[in-house]
Design a protein around this motif. Structure first.
Motif, mmCIF file in Angstrom:
data_model
loop_
_atom_site.group_PDB
_atom_site.id
_atom_site.type_symbol
_atom_site.label_atom_id
_atom_site.label_comp_id
_atom_site.label_asym_id
_atom_site.label_seq_id
_atom_site.Cartn_x
_atom_site.Cartn_y
_atom_site.Cartn_z
ATOM 1 N N ASP A 266 46.025 38.465 46.684
ATOM 2 C CA ASP A 266 45.345 37.610 47.750
ATOM 3 C C ASP A 266 44.569 38.522 48.598
ATOM 4 O OD1 ASP A 266 46.576 35.085 47.275
ATOM 5 O OD2 ASP A 266 48.560 36.219 48.097
ATOM 6 N N GLY A 267 44.176 39.776 48.436
ATOM 7 C CA GLY A 267 43.317 40.664 48.912
ATOM 8 C C GLY A 267 43.504 42.190 48.214
ATOM 9 N N ILE A 268 42.244 42.623 48.479
ATOM 10 C CA ILE A 268 42.434 44.185 47.901
ATOM 11 C C ILE A 268 41.682 45.086 48.899
ATOM 12 C CG2 ILE A 268 41.081 45.864 46.054
ATOM 13 C CD1 ILE A 268 41.169 43.489 44.213
ATOM 14 N N ARG A 269 42.303 46.047 49.325
ATOM 15 C CA ARG A 269 41.779 46.903 49.958
ATOM 16 C C ARG A 269 40.966 48.180 49.102
ATOM 17 N NH1 ARG A 269 45.683 49.896 53.420
ATOM 18 N NH2 ARG A 269 46.801 50.159 51.684
ATOM 19 N N HIS A 270 39.896 48.784 49.896
ATOM 20 C CA HIS A 270 39.082 49.575 49.011
ATOM 21 C C HIS A 270 38.349 50.380 49.753
ATOM 22 C CE1 HIS A 270 35.397 47.439 49.435
ATOM 23 N NE2 HIS A 270 35.949 46.255 49.459
ATOM 24 N N VAL A 283 44.263 53.186 36.207
ATOM 25 C CA VAL A 283 45.091 52.513 36.859
ATOM 26 C C VAL A 283 46.557 52.986 36.764
ATOM 27 C CG1 VAL A 283 43.923 50.238 35.747
ATOM 28 C CG2 VAL A 283 45.833 51.114 34.699
ATOM 29 N N LEU A 284 47.240 52.979 37.947
ATOM 30 C CA LEU A 284 48.722 53.029 37.640
ATOM 31 C C LEU A 284 49.501 52.001 38.798
ATOM 32 C CD1 LEU A 284 49.643 56.952 38.502
ATOM 33 C CD2 LEU A 284 51.164 54.901 39.237
ATOM 34 N N GLY A 285 50.236 50.969 38.058
ATOM 35 C CA GLY A 285 50.916 50.297 38.557
ATOM 36 C C GLY A 285 51.944 50.643 39.856
ATOM 37 N N GLY A 286 51.962 50.083 40.866
ATOM 38 C CA GLY A 286 52.914 50.665 41.968
ATOM 39 C C GLY A 286 52.213 51.615 42.727
ATOM 40 N N SER A 287 53.251 52.592 43.259
ATOM 41 C CA SER A 287 52.630 53.659 44.146
ATOM 42 C C SER A 287 51.998 54.758 43.488
ATOM 43 C CB SER A 287 53.722 54.105 45.222
ATOM 44 O OG SER A 287 54.233 52.914 45.803
ATOM 45 N N GLY A 288 50.718 54.732 43.839
ATOM 46 C CA GLY A 288 50.007 55.800 42.758
ATOM 47 C C GLY A 288 49.184 56.672 43.595
ATOM 48 N N SER A 289 49.344 56.881 44.755
ATOM 49 C CA SER A 289 48.395 57.854 45.579
ATOM 50 C C SER A 289 48.186 59.312 45.215
ATOM 51 C CB SER A 289 48.733 57.753 47.053
ATOM 52 O OG SER A 289 50.326 58.138 47.297
ATOM 53 N N ALA A 302 36.511 54.009 38.913
ATOM 54 C CA ALA A 302 37.306 53.414 39.911
ATOM 55 C C ALA A 302 38.989 53.713 39.564
ATOM 56 C CB ALA A 302 37.082 51.814 39.793
ATOM 57 N N PHE A 303 39.516 53.698 40.634
ATOM 58 C CA PHE A 303 41.068 53.660 40.385
ATOM 59 C C PHE A 303 41.816 52.808 41.034
ATOM 60 C CE2 PHE A 303 44.855 56.367 41.671
ATOM 61 C CZ PHE A 303 45.839 56.045 40.550
ATOM 62 N N LEU A 304 42.541 52.027 40.196
ATOM 63 C CA LEU A 304 43.334 51.013 40.863
ATOM 64 C C LEU A 304 44.854 51.463 41.053
ATOM 65 C CD1 LEU A 304 41.841 48.210 38.589
ATOM 66 C CD2 LEU A 304 41.130 48.983 40.918
ATOM 67 N N THR A 305 45.356 51.096 42.318
ATOM 68 C CA THR A 305 46.785 51.479 42.330
ATOM 69 C C THR A 305 47.324 50.616 43.531
ATOM 70 O OG1 THR A 305 48.345 53.171 42.377
ATOM 71 C CG2 THR A 305 46.497 53.464 43.713
ATOM 72 N N GLN A 319 33.519 59.764 45.310
ATOM 73 C CA GLN A 319 33.675 60.223 43.807
ATOM 74 C C GLN A 319 34.117 59.134 42.801
ATOM 75 O OE1 GLN A 319 34.430 64.411 42.608
ATOM 76 N NE2 GLN A 319 35.109 64.549 44.770
ATOM 77 N N LEU A 320 34.815 58.301 43.579
ATOM 78 C CA LEU A 320 35.092 56.834 42.670
ATOM 79 C C LEU A 320 35.295 56.050 43.619
ATOM 80 C CD1 LEU A 320 38.131 57.136 43.321
ATOM 81 C CD2 LEU A 320 38.403 57.999 40.894
ATOM 82 N N LEU A 321 35.328 54.616 43.279
ATOM 83 C CA LEU A 321 35.883 53.471 43.936
ATOM 84 C C LEU A 321 37.316 53.440 43.920
ATOM 85 C CD1 LEU A 321 35.202 50.893 45.436
ATOM 86 C CD2 LEU A 321 35.229 49.631 43.268
ATOM 87 N N LEU A 322 38.293 53.574 44.963
ATOM 88 C CA LEU A 322 39.450 53.776 45.208
ATOM 89 C C LEU A 322 40.078 52.108 45.876
ATOM 90 C CD1 LEU A 322 42.075 55.223 45.118
ATOM 91 C CD2 LEU A 322 41.581 56.101 47.360
ATOM 92 N N ALA A 323 40.879 51.696 45.095
ATOM 93 C CA ALA A 323 41.210 50.118 45.486
ATOM 94 C C ALA A 323 43.021 50.017 45.506
ATOM 95 C CB ALA A 323 40.583 49.054 44.698
#
Length: 364
Positions: A266-270, A283-289, A302-305, A319-323
């Protein structure tokens, strides 16, 4: 069929030894010797999911997230965890969680995420450490093949895409048995010298007991000499996160809209757009900071987490798109994978996919 037979298949899918030390996986509630009436597969074993299991006549709930994560000193029904556990116990329903055991599997949560996005050439982002051991043993040449093959069958000697791997070297040994000994070669109280083969194999640590059993059962000596070492090698096929490549590079905004659609977010913060193409994606599903720096080191565009805090967005360092795509959303297809796996292994049993949406995060 008993519940423990289903658990055995679940542990083939996601060995519990793959789980992180902080996690709480496996059978959390119930008796594994109970006859299984049906299995409900869900993301979170909440109270409404237990109600669903009752309606569907399922006495085993297989969940991704463990409903019991930390210890309970009281079970009084004062919170959502206690209420779910009480209801499960009252209705003789067992609960089994896979969580990071499946997170760390090369075909698990993050491979599923990659597949949804169409990523190819995937590999583990953070290979698991302190998971590989090495066993060294010695035997006479005529016994060496039997010992090796027994240990291979028990799980030793697997390295990436290869199996039955070992290193063997020749030498000689000396020993002298006391008056209580029963040497296979030589006699009591006599110094014996014999030719031997030194066998070295590596293995994943959860196979240790079965490998030792195989060694002792197939070795001809009364006393088996062996050594086990912890190795510093990382396991390239087990670990958290994954990185892969899009078939074609995409603009940053188009990429995020593509991700949003694929995982039904429903939304993506980036972070701020860097005006560069996105093709290599971590990618890292769940909490991946904790993996942001690893994604940067791996050269991800890009890194999706999920579950990123305000200041953690700064760690992208342009250095990358963090979302942050949402915790539930990044793992939402995991229960489908579990259902497919169990159905293929046991096609004649009743496996049901939960219809309950347990995502606690809503958007206005």
């Amino acid at each position: 069929m008993k519940i423990n037979q289903i658990i055995a298949v679940l542990e083939e899918m996601a060995p519990l030894s793959y789980a992180e030390d902080f996690d709480n996986v496996g059978l959390l509630v119930g008796n594994q010797e109970t006859e299984a009436t049906g299995v409900l597969i869900c993301h979170d074993a909440l109270e409404n999911v237990i109600d669903e299991a009752v309606r569907e006549n399922c006495n085993l709930v297989v969940c991704f997230h463990p409903i019991l994560f930390s210890g309970l000193k009281k079970i009084t029904g004062k919170n959502y965890v206690e209420r779910a556990v009480i209801k499960a116990i009252k209705n003789d329903i067992a609960i089994f969680a896979v969580h990071t055991a499946l997170d760390n599997h090369q075909e698990g949560v993050n491979k599923i995420f990659c597949s949804i996005l169409g990523l190819t050439d995937t590999k583990i982002l953070i290979p698991k450490q302190n998971f590989i051991k090495k066993l060294v043993t010695y035997t006479v040449p005529e016994n060496a093949e039997k010992v090796r093959n027994a240990m291979f069958k028990a799980g030793a000697g697997k390295i990436g895409n290869y199996e039955d791997c070992s290193f063997n070297s020749e030498g000689f040994s000396t020993y002298k048995g006391n008056e209580n000994s029963n040497p296979t070669i030589g006699n009591q109280l006599e110094l014996t010298q014999t030719n031997e083969i030194k066998i070295e194999v590596t293995f994943e640590k959860h196979f240790e007991s079965s490998i030792l059993k195989a060694l002792f059962s197939n070795h001809i000596y009364e006393e088996v000499a062996y050594e086990i070492y912890d190795l510093q090698n990382s396991h390239q096929n087990i670990g958290l996160g994954m990185i892969g490549t899009l078939e074609k590079p995409m603009d940053e905004k188009d990429f995020l809209l593509f991700v949003k659609d694929k995982i039904q977010a429903d939304g993506i913060r980036h972070t701020v757009f860097l005006n560069k193409k996105i093709q290599k994606v971590a990618v890292l599903g769940g909490s991946g900071s904790f993996a942001i720096k690893e994604a940067i080191r791996a050269g991800a565009d890009a890194f999706l987490t999920a579950d990123l805090k305000y200041h953690q967005f700064y760690e992208a360092e342009n250095q990358l798109l963090l979302a942050d795509v949402g915790h539930f959303e990044s793992e939402r297809y995991t229960k489908n994978y579990i259902l497919d796996y169990l159905t293929k292994k046991m096609p004649n049993f009743a496996f049901i996919l939960s219809k309950e949406n347990t995502n606690p995060v809503k958007y206005l």
